[in-house]
Design a protein around this motif. Structure first.
Motif, short mmCIF file in Angstrom:
data_model
loop_
_atom_site.label_atom_id
_atom_site.label_comp_id
_atom_site.label_asym_id
_atom_site.label_seq_id
_atom_site.Cartn_x
_atom_site.Cartn_y
_atom_site.Cartn_z
N VAL A 74 0.63 -0.96 -0.03
CA VAL A 74 0.02 -0.30 0.08
C VAL A 74 1.10 1.18 -0.05
O VAL A 74 0.95 2.33 -1.12
N LEU A 75 1.85 1.53 0.41
CA LEU A 75 2.78 2.43 0.79
C LEU A 75 3.43 2.31 -0.76
O LEU A 75 3.82 3.75 -1.22
N PHE A 76 4.28 1.84 -1.14
CA PHE A 76 4.86 1.75 -2.42
C PHE A 76 3.79 2.47 -3.48
O PHE A 76 4.12 3.09 -4.11
N PHE A 132 6.00 -6.38 -6.26
CA PHE A 132 5.16 -7.15 -5.10
C PHE A 132 4.48 -8.10 -6.06
O PHE A 132 3.08 -8.20 -5.23
N LEU A 133 4.10 -7.86 -7.17
CA LEU A 133 3.09 -8.79 -8.03
C LEU A 133 3.70 -9.95 -8.31
O LEU A 133 2.35 -10.81 -9.73
N SER A 192 7.32 4.57 5.84
CA SER A 192 8.20 3.85 4.72
C SER A 192 9.76 3.00 5.74
O SER A 192 10.13 2.44 5.27
N PHE A 193 9.72 4.15 6.60
CA PHE A 193 11.38 3.86 7.60
C PHE A 193 11.00 2.63 8.51
O PHE A 193 11.46 1.75 8.94
N ALA A 194 9.85 2.91 9.18
CA ALA A 194 8.84 1.80 9.90
C ALA A 194 9.06 0.92 9.57
O ALA A 194 9.01 -0.01 10.15
#
Length: 357
Positions: free
Chosen positions: A228-230, A287-288, A342-344
């Motif tokens: 989701v972030l990406f 991712f896919l 993103s860093f987390a």
């Protein structure tokens, strides 16, 4: 991890046609690049004049192009002729040759990105031009060149709206390029390689079996939060709603491309859509599962095309459904939200992989 990569497209041409020596390798590389480039350009040729209009009309309950040829498909050559036939107007005070070069850089940067994308096989042909060990870093480097084009166009146009569009492009790139790459690095930690074929190969295993159905180990399933972030950062990177801040037609006319017409406008328009497909290609690889899907490996290219067109469909849904955010909201989301998350995600991924390993 994963299977060994298939023979690259240029190598296939060298072996098939018996092209001798270094000259043969160069000729094979040029032919392969021309084939892959024309496939991508064909996708954009269909997406821009026709698919975009049809999809948007379906989402907004309207009738789109349906009178020029079957299903309105002849609007594609009609629009090309219409745009290219227009007069190229060069405003007074523009900074040439910067103004002339900017429209070329945008599509060229996206096409360069496809040089390391593993697009899968179709029969004996493996649609990948090169597979360097740092391909993952290269594709982001190529894609980021697009911002240079927008800044050049905005600065060189001698127009305040164009300049604002160029400045917004810089702000947006800085705010979302870092979260995009940091989130992508979590995939690299999982795969243990920067090689594009290795990242795809790492996703060919089975994550879990549910009711006799094998769920593949695609990183979208392994780490949906990172996906989701990406996806969000990717939408900002390609400038699609709600992040189409650099052009913002209702605010700054068309931003960086306000002063462009005829063939130059076509190049900008083309570049936007090539970058959408490049964004979809990067998302598919990271991712896919790339070209993986049901059926034999020899039809992987078809699955890859389905995935990047699925991403294009998503961008058009977002264009119809999501309102544009303000520039201050864009910056706040990027620096205060996406960057921290993103860093987390990267730290959490490193801890999980370290414990499992």
């Amino acid at each position: 991890m994963g299977t060994a990569p298939a023979q690259l497209f240029p190598e296939f041409l060298v072996d098939t046609f018996g092209l001798p020596g270094v000259l043969g390798e160069v000729v094979a590389a040029l032919i392969a690049a021309a084939v892959v480039g024309n496939i991508v350009l064909a996708f954009t040729g269909v997406a821009g004049p026709w698919a975009k209009r049809k999809i948007t009309a379906a989402f907004t309950d309207r009738i789109a192009v349906n009178r020029v040829g079957p299903f309105g498909l002849l609007i594609i050559p009609a629009s090309a002729v219409q745009l290219l036939a227009k007069e190229l107007i060069v405003p007074e005070g523009v900074d040439r040759p910067t103004w002339d070069i900017a429209p070329v850089i945008l599509p060229a940067s996206a096409l360069l990105g496809f040089s390391v994308i593993p697009m899968g096989r179709l029969g004996p042909i493996n649609f990948q031009l090169a597979d360097p060990e740092v391909g993952f870093a290269l594709v982001f480097a190529f894609a980021s060149i697009a911002s240079v084009s927008l800044v050049m166009a905005g600065y060189a146009s001698n127009n305040k709206y164009s300049l604002l569009g160029g400045l917004r492009a810089v702000a947006q790139n800085l705010a979302y390029e870092i979260p995009l790459i940091v989130t992508a690095m979590s995939v690299v930690i999982f795969a243990g390689t920067l090689q594009m074929s290795g990242i795809v190969g790492a996703q060919t295993t089975t994550l879990v079996t549910v009711a006799g159905i094998d769920i593949p180990a695609w990183y979208a399933f392994v780490n949906p939060f990172a996906f989701v972030l990406f996806l969000t950062a990717n939408m900002a990177e390609i400038g699609r709603n709600p992040f189409d801040i650099p052009e913002a037609p209702t605010e700054i006319v068309a931003g960086y491309q306000t002063e462009y017409s005829s063939a130059y406008f076509v190049l900008f328009y083309l570049g936007e859509f090539v970058h959408i497909f490049l964004g979809g290609a990067i998302l598919a690889v990271t991712f896919l599962g790339g070209a993986s899907g049901p059926g034999p490996e020899s039809i992987g290219f078809i699955w890859f095309v389905v995935k990047i067109w699925g991403f294009f469909l998503f961008t058009q849904w977002a264009r119809s459904a999501l309102p544009r955010v303000r520039i201050d909201q864009l910056i706040e989301i990027g620096w205060k939200g996406m960057l921290v998350l993103s860093f987390a995600n990267l730290v959490l991924t490193a801890v999980i992989v370290g414990v499992i390993a």
